[in-house]
Design a protein around this motif. Structure first.
Motif, PDB file in Angstrom:
ATOM      1  N   UNK A  40       1.024  -1.183  -0.098  1.00 36.45           N
ATOM      2  CA  UNK A  40      -0.010  -0.159  -0.038  1.00 36.45           C
ATOM      3  C   UNK A  40       0.878   1.032   0.026  1.00 36.45           C
ATOM      4  N   UNK A  41       0.339   2.206   0.518  1.00 35.62           N
ATOM      5  CA  UNK A  41       1.052   3.474   0.653  1.00 35.62           C
ATOM      6  C   UNK A  41       1.185   4.184   2.072  1.00 35.62           C
ATOM      7  N   UNK A  97      -8.335   6.095   1.650  1.00 36.27           N
ATOM      8  CA  UNK A  97      -8.618   4.624   1.339  1.00 36.27           C
ATOM      9  C   UNK A  97      -9.869   4.605   0.125  1.00 36.27           C
ATOM     10  N   UNK A  98     -10.991   5.237   0.835  1.00 40.68           N
ATOM     11  CA  UNK A  98     -12.365   5.216  -0.035  1.00 40.68           C
ATOM     12  C   UNK A  98     -12.043   5.555  -1.332  1.00 40.68           C
ATOM     13  N   UNK A  99     -11.359   6.971  -1.582  1.00 43.45           N
ATOM     14  CA  UNK A  99     -11.261   7.572  -2.719  1.00 43.45           C
ATOM     15  C   UNK A  99     -10.249   6.593  -3.520  1.00 43.45           C
ATOM     16  N   UNK A 100      -9.178   6.092  -3.011  1.00 42.66           N
ATOM     17  CA  UNK A 100      -8.046   5.445  -3.922  1.00 42.66           C
ATOM     18  C   UNK A 100      -8.277   4.062  -4.037  1.00 42.66           C
ATOM     19  N   UNK A 136      -6.792   1.806  -1.937  1.00 41.25           N
ATOM     20  CA  UNK A 136      -5.646   1.152  -1.531  1.00 41.25           C
ATOM     21  C   UNK A 136      -5.300   1.321  -0.189  1.00 41.25           C
ATOM     22  N   UNK A 137      -4.764   0.450   0.169  1.00 42.98           N
ATOM     23  CA  UNK A 137      -4.396   0.546   1.869  1.00 42.98           C
ATOM     24  C   UNK A 137      -3.456   1.816   1.938  1.00 42.98           C
ATOM     25  N   UNK A 138      -3.806   2.625   2.762  1.00 36.43           N
ATOM     26  CA  UNK A 138      -3.181   3.747   3.069  1.00 36.43           C
ATOM     27  C   UNK A 138      -2.786   3.908   4.608  1.00 36.43           C
ATOM     28  N   UNK A 139      -1.422   4.217   5.175  1.00 37.81           N
ATOM     29  CA  UNK A 139      -1.245   4.322   6.299  1.00 37.81           C
ATOM     30  C   UNK A 139      -0.826   6.000   6.391  1.00 37.81           C
ATOM     31  N   UNK A 140      -1.100   6.537   7.264  1.00 44.02           N
ATOM     32  CA  UNK A 140      -0.976   8.104   7.619  1.00 44.02           C
ATOM     33  C   UNK A 140      -0.295   8.173   9.018  1.00 44.02           C
ATOM     34  N   UNK A 141       0.694   9.043   8.890  1.00 43.20           N
ATOM     35  CA  UNK A 141       1.118   9.723  10.243  1.00 43.20           C
ATOM     36  C   UNK A 141       0.969  11.019  10.473  1.00 43.20           C
ATOM     37  N   UNK A 142       0.703  11.934  11.514  1.00 45.35           N
ATOM     38  CA  UNK A 142       0.714  12.971  11.435  1.00 45.35           C
ATOM     39  C   UNK A 142       1.720  13.865  12.231  1.00 45.35           C
ATOM     40  N   UNK A 143       2.371  14.733  12.157  1.00 47.53           N
ATOM     41  CA  UNK A 143       3.543  15.382  12.612  1.00 47.53           C
ATOM     42  C   UNK A 143       3.267  16.754  12.957  1.00 47.53           C
ATOM     43  N   UNK A 144       3.502  17.390  14.110  1.00 46.13           N
ATOM     44  CA  UNK A 144       3.312  18.619  14.308  1.00 46.13           C
ATOM     45  C   UNK A 144       4.492  19.679  14.015  1.00 46.13           C
ATOM     46  N   UNK A 145       5.548  19.169  13.506  1.00 50.17           N
ATOM     47  CA  UNK A 145       6.638  20.052  12.964  1.00 50.17           C
ATOM     48  C   UNK A 145       7.403  19.244  11.773  1.00 50.17           C
ATOM     49  N   UNK A 146       8.101  20.205  10.806  1.00 46.70           N
ATOM     50  CA  UNK A 146       8.341  19.617   9.747  1.00 46.70           C
ATOM     51  C   UNK A 146       9.698  18.610  10.069  1.00 46.70           C
TER      52      UNK A 146
END
Length: 222
Positions: A31-32, A53-56, A58-68
């Motif tokens: 996946x992505x 996932x509903x749009x594409x 594909x299995x998509x795993x996301x992580x969110x980060x407060x700073x670059x």
């Protein structure tokens, strides 16, 4: 030995040295994986993952980060675990061509600015764009197609262009500033999947020697 291609792509707030990375995505066999600079946005990863996932499809795993800087360190950890070894080839579209390219030059500058180490140690890399432009005819109505979406639409089925919420990559800047992170991630996923599709197409129809494979290991490493 056939190398397993791992496609990657980044999103940013612009092209200047002080602009920042907003997303880094990878397409792997399962996946992505997308790393997102979310800042203080009040949104959960599960909500974004479900929508993307509903749009594409594909299995998509996301992580969110407060700073670059946090995002870039997380990318380095992922690369060390997943994008390494003699059987993996990192690919991008216009990631780093001779005297040109976007993703890697931009990343280098932001890594320097944030004091984060270079993530792509012991990683072989090839840019798909030169292979496509040299070895495929992408001329439509007298104009040679060069953008990722246009070339993908010309040579592949074009399905991924339908799921991209943006018609221009610059729209990703507005999405980030407005907190529309699901749109940002969907666009990034579309880009890494388009890159993967073109990389696999080049594998099927071009000689191995057409891929200008290089090591991304820094000179002072090791």
């Amino acid at each position: 030995m056939v190398l397993e291609q791992v496609a990657f792509d980044i999103e940013t707030t612009g092209f200047e040295v002080n602009d920042v990375v907003t997303a880094v995505g990878f397409a792997v066999p399962l996946g992505c994986r997308v790393f997102v600079h979310a800042g203080s946005a009040a949104v959960g990863t599960g909500e974004i993952e479900d929508e993307v996932r509903e749009r594409v499809g594909e299995r998509v795993v996301v992580s969110l980060h407060e700073a670059e800087s946090e995002l870039l360190r997380a990318v380095g950890e992922f690369v060390a675990e997943r994008v390494c070894g003699e059987d993996v080839l990192l690919v991008a579209y216009n990631g780093e061509r001779w005297r040109d390219g976007f993703d890697l030059p931009f990343l280098r500058t932001r890594l320097v600015a944030t004091g984060v180490e270079w993530p792509f140690r012991d990683v072989p890399f090839a840019d798909v764009m030169p292979v496509i432009s040299r070895r495929f005819n992408t001329t439509v109505d007298g104009d040679e197609q060069s953008s990722l979406a246009a070339v993908y639409g010309t040579l592949c089925d074009g399905d991924l262009n339908m799921i991209d919420p943006f018609t221009e990559s610059a729209e990703a800047i507005d999405a980030f500033e407005e907190g529309r992170l699901a749109d940002l991630v969907t666009h990034n996923v579309a880009d890494v999947l388009r890159t993967r599709a073109l990389g696999r197409l080049a594998e099927q129809y071009c000689a191995k020697s057409e891929f200008d494979v290089k090591s991304l290991t820094p000179t002072e490493y090791g």
